[in-house]
Design a protein around this motif. Sequence first.
Motif, mmCIF file in Angstrom:
data_model
loop_
_atom_site.group_PDB
_atom_site.id
_atom_site.type_symbol
_atom_site.label_atom_id
_atom_site.label_comp_id
_atom_site.label_asym_id
_atom_site.label_seq_id
_atom_site.Cartn_x
_atom_site.Cartn_y
_atom_site.Cartn_z
ATOM 1 N N TYR A 168 0.838 -1.206 0.000
ATOM 2 C CA TYR A 168 0.000 0.000 0.000
ATOM 3 C C TYR A 168 0.869 1.250 0.000
ATOM 4 O O TYR A 168 1.725 1.429 0.874
ATOM 5 C CB TYR A 168 -0.908 -0.029 1.226
ATOM 6 C CG TYR A 168 -1.876 1.111 1.335
ATOM 7 C CD1 TYR A 168 -2.925 1.230 0.436
ATOM 8 C CD2 TYR A 168 -1.754 2.064 2.351
ATOM 9 C CE1 TYR A 168 -3.836 2.275 0.541
ATOM 10 C CE2 TYR A 168 -2.656 3.106 2.463
ATOM 11 C CZ TYR A 168 -3.700 3.212 1.551
ATOM 12 O OH TYR A 168 -4.599 4.245 1.655
ATOM 13 N N CYS A 169 0.635 2.131 -0.983
ATOM 14 C CA CYS A 169 1.487 3.300 -1.198
ATOM 15 C C CYS A 169 0.667 4.581 -1.063
ATOM 16 O O CYS A 169 -0.347 4.748 -1.751
ATOM 17 C CB CYS A 169 2.123 3.239 -2.584
ATOM 18 S SG CYS A 169 3.031 1.705 -2.913
ATOM 19 N N ASN A 170 1.138 5.492 -0.204
ATOM 20 C CA ASN A 170 0.379 6.716 0.064
ATOM 21 C C ASN A 170 1.313 7.839 0.479
ATOM 22 O O ASN A 170 2.459 7.615 0.867
ATOM 23 C CB ASN A 170 -0.649 6.472 1.171
ATOM 24 C CG ASN A 170 -0.001 6.050 2.475
ATOM 25 O OD1 ASN A 170 0.529 4.930 2.572
ATOM 26 N ND2 ASN A 170 -0.013 6.915 3.476
ATOM 27 N N TRP A 171 0.794 9.055 0.401
ATOM 28 C CA TRP A 171 1.525 10.244 0.845
ATOM 29 C C TRP A 171 0.570 11.026 1.754
ATOM 30 O O TRP A 171 -0.234 11.819 1.305
ATOM 31 C CB TRP A 171 1.955 11.085 -0.353
ATOM 32 C CG TRP A 171 2.961 12.154 -0.039
ATOM 33 C CD1 TRP A 171 3.054 12.907 1.090
ATOM 34 C CD2 TRP A 171 4.027 12.591 -0.895
ATOM 35 N NE1 TRP A 171 4.104 13.796 1.005
ATOM 36 C CE2 TRP A 171 4.722 13.611 -0.205
ATOM 37 C CE3 TRP A 171 4.449 12.234 -2.172
ATOM 38 C CZ2 TRP A 171 5.822 14.293 -0.770
ATOM 39 C CZ3 TRP A 171 5.542 12.897 -2.728
ATOM 40 C CH2 TRP A 171 6.218 13.910 -2.041
ATOM 41 N N GLY A 172 0.625 10.730 3.040
ATOM 42 C CA GLY A 172 -0.268 11.357 4.004
ATOM 43 C C GLY A 172 -1.336 10.392 4.487
ATOM 44 O O GLY A 172 -1.514 9.305 3.932
#
Length: 404
Positions: A168-172
């Motif tokens: 799972y890839c996220n920014w924030g």
Amino acid sequence: MFRKRTTMKKLTMTAAAMLGLSLCFTGCGGKDEPIPEPELQEVLPEENAESDGAQEPEGEGEQAVGDETVIGEREIVNGEMQSYLTGEWTDEKAATRRPIAVMIPNNRPAMPQYGLSRAGIIYEAPVEGRITRLMAVVENFDDLERIGPVRSSRDYYVYMAMGYEAIYCNWGLAVPYVEELINRPEYYNVSAAVEGIHNPADEAFARVNRGDGYSLEFTGYLMIDGLFDAVERLEYDWNYDDKYVPPFLFAADGVRAEYADNESATMIYPGGKEGSNASGYGQYHQYFEYHDDDHLYYRYQDGKKQIDELDGNQLTFSNVVLMYCHGEVRDDHDYLAFDVHGEGKALVFTNGKVIEGKWERHGGDFTPPKFYDASGEEIVFNQGKTWICNIWDEYGEFVEYGQE
């Protein structure tokens, strides 16, 4: 004519066949012996078999779906395997490893997104502000430079990503509701360094100059070289575990799940034709248009074709799912919660038809939702990409679909 509810009909499959010959689909000939373009022979449901002189194949049930008409156990043939996400033949390396699930903004100031056309599954759900955000589940990304822009996490996206055993890839993130969840050691997370992330992976992200008119929040991208570096450093295992559950039951090669007796639905409006409601789909007027010539659903938003900046092409899908979920407003920031475990109503659109049924997810975080028709049989999806819209139960009345 547009409707908000349909009566379930039986599945009809068309199997590739030539007179006097029998074809072997999955695991027979594989990629060495491509199936020619044969005439199509209809496999009829039992209620019509007598009048047409057709015999129901031995061992097949009421839906005429036997082992030869759906993909079963995967086999590797000449370095390729049928994808768990799409059913299509793809490189063995991509098909046998965990995909990535990337958070992508879907509001007007973020357009166009880059790399969405590589996703085997796109999950769309409402967020605060009553717009939607996307999660792209991608297995074929080795040759990409980047995917994005990348945005922040909500917990229901995390739960959906874990169902596909994705990284799972996220920014924030919405810290009060996501921090504990996303930092669990069994959840593979690649995140930029922000408050609430205990093991950040800044090497996987970078800012991209998109020119004038883009605010900073829409310039952050997942960089694929950095992603591989981060996964190695964090010591994540790319392999699916031995309890992996494929998300869909796909029609086999040369077979089309026609659902010929079901109601036709060539236009799908998750937030209705008029928009202007708080469903999450009411601001940007998302809809899908089915094309009979290629059996694909074309995605539109804001009155325009929704395109991938990567290749300039419109996003298309073989299947569209409306997955109804209980939802709640959590606080005065309008953070939302959706129940993506348990079960609920589902509408599955494929081959220009609609199948009314339900989704079920009772196996825990690491199992995906599965989709069943009104008789309890698992729905057969046509090979290709799938778009899943999370429909907030309270706003289900706005969903429209039918023909124009």
